[in-house]
Design a protein around this motif. Structure first.
Motif, short mmCIF file in Angstrom:
data_model
loop_
_atom_site.label_atom_id
_atom_site.label_comp_id
_atom_site.label_asym_id
_atom_site.label_seq_id
_atom_site.Cartn_x
_atom_site.Cartn_y
_atom_site.Cartn_z
N THR A 7 0.81 -1.22 0.00
CA THR A 7 0.00 0.00 0.00
C THR A 7 0.84 1.27 0.00
O THR A 7 0.40 2.30 -0.52
CB THR A 7 -0.93 0.03 1.23
N ASP A 8 2.04 1.22 0.59
CA ASP A 8 2.84 2.44 0.68
C ASP A 8 4.29 2.09 0.98
O ASP A 8 4.60 0.96 1.41
CB ASP A 8 2.28 3.38 1.76
N SER A 50 6.77 2.47 -8.13
CA SER A 50 5.46 3.11 -8.04
C SER A 50 4.52 2.46 -9.05
O SER A 50 4.94 1.69 -9.93
CB SER A 50 5.58 4.60 -8.33
N ALA A 51 3.23 2.79 -8.95
CA ALA A 51 2.25 2.20 -9.86
C ALA A 51 2.59 2.50 -11.31
O ALA A 51 2.51 1.62 -12.18
CB ALA A 51 0.85 2.72 -9.52
N ASP A 104 -3.59 -2.54 -9.96
CA ASP A 104 -3.91 -1.19 -9.54
C ASP A 104 -3.40 -0.90 -8.14
O ASP A 104 -3.89 -0.02 -7.44
CB ASP A 104 -5.42 -0.96 -9.60
N ALA A 105 -2.38 -1.64 -7.68
CA ALA A 105 -1.82 -1.37 -6.36
C ALA A 105 -1.02 -0.06 -6.39
O ALA A 105 -0.45 0.30 -7.42
CB ALA A 105 -0.92 -2.52 -5.94
N PRO A 106 -0.94 0.65 -5.28
CA PRO A 106 -0.18 1.91 -5.26
C PRO A 106 1.32 1.71 -5.44
O PRO A 106 2.00 2.53 -6.06
CB PRO A 106 -0.50 2.50 -3.88
N TRP A 107 1.87 0.61 -4.87
CA TRP A 107 3.30 0.37 -4.92
C TRP A 107 3.58 -1.12 -5.06
O TRP A 107 2.75 -1.95 -4.69
CB TRP A 107 3.99 0.87 -3.63
N GLU A 131 6.62 14.62 -3.70
CA GLU A 131 5.40 14.66 -4.50
C GLU A 131 4.67 15.98 -4.30
O GLU A 131 4.16 16.58 -5.27
CB GLU A 131 4.48 13.50 -4.15
#
Length: 477
Positions: A232-233, A259-260, A280-283, A367
């Motif tokens: 997730t992160d 990263s995605a 579609d995972a964030p990381w 970011e």
């Protein structure tokens, strides 16, 4: 030594032999064109000595003629460190003809090679003695050892084995006055004086010309396990890394964060994604464990760690490679990112490092800085999370002209470099300084560091003949 009665090219041919000198013309072109094409090169000629003694003669001859020398190995650098900049005042000195394996000592776990050896050939020489030389780079079929040492190359295995510096026991170096320092000693312990070796590694050819090296070797891995993990992160990715290191007996050799966007571009470049893994995972995290013991039980350790991490919310999903070929398919996604990003349009690159514990905070702050400038910019972040080195790259907004986006290169660089410096990091983590980051170095190194660098340069190269304008601030020629 040359006289003043003939042209410099003729004098260089007399000194080294006609076969060792390439004059102006098509044959010179590959030596003047660096990897990214950002720094058009210009040089009087290219010198191709085939021995340390010939390198020494070339250096003395160039000194007599008042010529500066730009050392090159594979010419695969990404910051212009091997780009010559003067048609009359500089020569390229290529080490590509010095490509011999001089010695291998399996009992001492050492390998002695010349600076012109390709990295892949060094790896294969070690494998032929049932040993591992762990330095691994995407350009390993083209890059050469001299450049790897000059830039203190890292790559994917730094987490376990260290940079080129940690893999090197001894060097042979031709100095700016033509003398040869023979430091080719395969010793793990030598406290008999200053560590001269470390002066030259990472110096980008500005202090001396590395002609050979003694490297450490390791037992060959017999149990290698690879997994691609959706997380997730970045903070949970780091927590997973620490879990895997503890559960596996510290056998994690690589840990690559994506990263995605980076994952998608790499996947498209490599081909179809693995089954089951969320797209579609964030990381994403690519991890590899390795041990020289065939009975290490790494697959069970990896599976159990991932299962526990999933239960505790650190992992969304994971795919374990079924075999070595499947593992290479997973690695192809990570290795496909640079090519995928190139296909996606122009990109502005940052090769930075901060303490691993500070990576999540860096990514959040970086970011925010980019989004405040232009929310359309796409962030393509990937790199070696285990050693704190990330490629925080920016891809052009969709529909924007590449030249419009690239015109902001310096502005975006400074935004990110300021943040890196505030966090105690490095603006040049893996690729070096060269020409690309020479100005930034002046802004982000302390006055004391800059002064020390200049002092060392003056001591070893008082006439500024070796790779002028690169790395060392204020020593342009």
């Amino acid at each position: 030594m040359p006289t003043t009665t003939t042209a410099p090219l003729d004098q260089l041919r007399d000194c080294l032999g006609a076969e060792a000198v390439i004059g102006p013309g098509p044959a010179m072109a590959p030596y003047l064109r660096e990897w990214r094409g950002r720094f058009p090169g210009a040089a009087l000629c290219v010198l191709r000595p085939d021995s340390t003694e010939a390198v020494s003669r070339a250096v003395r001859c160039c000194a007599e003629l008042g010529l500066a020398i730009v050392p090159q190995s594979g010419n695969t650098g990404l910051v212009g460190g091997g780009a010559p900049q003067s048609e009359q005042g500089q020569v390229v000195l290529s080490l590509e003809r010095m490509d011999r394996v001089r010695a291998i000592d399996p009992e001492n776990n050492t390998l002695t090679v010349e600076a012109g050896c390709r990295l892949v050939d060094v790896q294969q020489a070690a494998a032929g003695a049932d040993r591992l030389f762990p330095l691994s780079l995407p350009s390993e079929a083209q890059c050469r050892i001299g450049g790897n040492l000059g830039s203190n190359a890292g790559g994917t295995n730094v987490l376990r084995y260290g940079n080129a510096r940690e893999l090197t026991l001894g060097l042979e170096v031709v100095l700016a006055d033509g003398r040869v320092w023979d430091g080719l000693r395969g010793l793990r312990k030598d406290n008999s004086g200053l560590d001269l070796r470390d002066l030259f590694i990472g110096s980008e050819g500005t202090l001396g010309i590395i002609t050979a090296a003694v490297f450490r070797l390791f037992p060959r891995p017999r149990d290698i396990q690879t997994a691609l993990v959706a997380v997730t992160d970045p903070r949970r990715a780091i927590a997973l890394l620490r879990r895997l290191q503890a559960d596996s007996g510290d056998t994690v050799t690589a840990c690559e964060l994506m990263s995605a966007l980076a994952f998608r571009l790499g996947r498209e470049e490599a081909g179809a994604p693995p089954a089951r893994l969320p797209e579609d995972a964030p990381w994403y995290l690519l991890v590899e464990l390795a041990s020289p013991s065939p009975r290490a039980g790494l697959r069970a350790a990896l599976s159990e760690s991932l299962a526990t991490a999933r239960e505790q919310g650190e992992v969304l999903d994971a795919v374990l490679a079924a075999d070595a070929q499947d593992g290479r398919r997973l690695w192809a996604i990570r290795e496909g990112i640079p090519g995928g990003q190139s296909r996606a349009g122009a990109s502005i690159k940052h090769d930075i490092a901060v303490a691993t514990s500070r990576l999540p905070d860096f990514l959040t702050a970086a970011e925010a800085r980019i989004r405040a400038e232009d929310p359309r910019v796409r962030l393509c972040t990937f790199g070696h999370v285990g050693d704190g080195n990330l490629h925080f790259n920016l891809s052009q907004p969709e529909g924007e002209a590449p030249e419009v986006f690239l015109a902001r290169w310096d502005h975006y660089n400074e935004l990110i470099h300021e943040l890196v410096t505030e966090m105690g990091g490095s603006i040049a983590a893996e690729h070096g300084v060269g020409l690309l980051k020479a100005d930034a170095l002046r802004r982000h190194k302390s006055p004391v560091e800059l002064d020390l660098m200049r002092s060392i340069k003056r001591a070893l190269d008082p006439d500024q003949r070796l790779n002028p304008g690169k790395l060392i601030p204020g020593d342009e020629r």
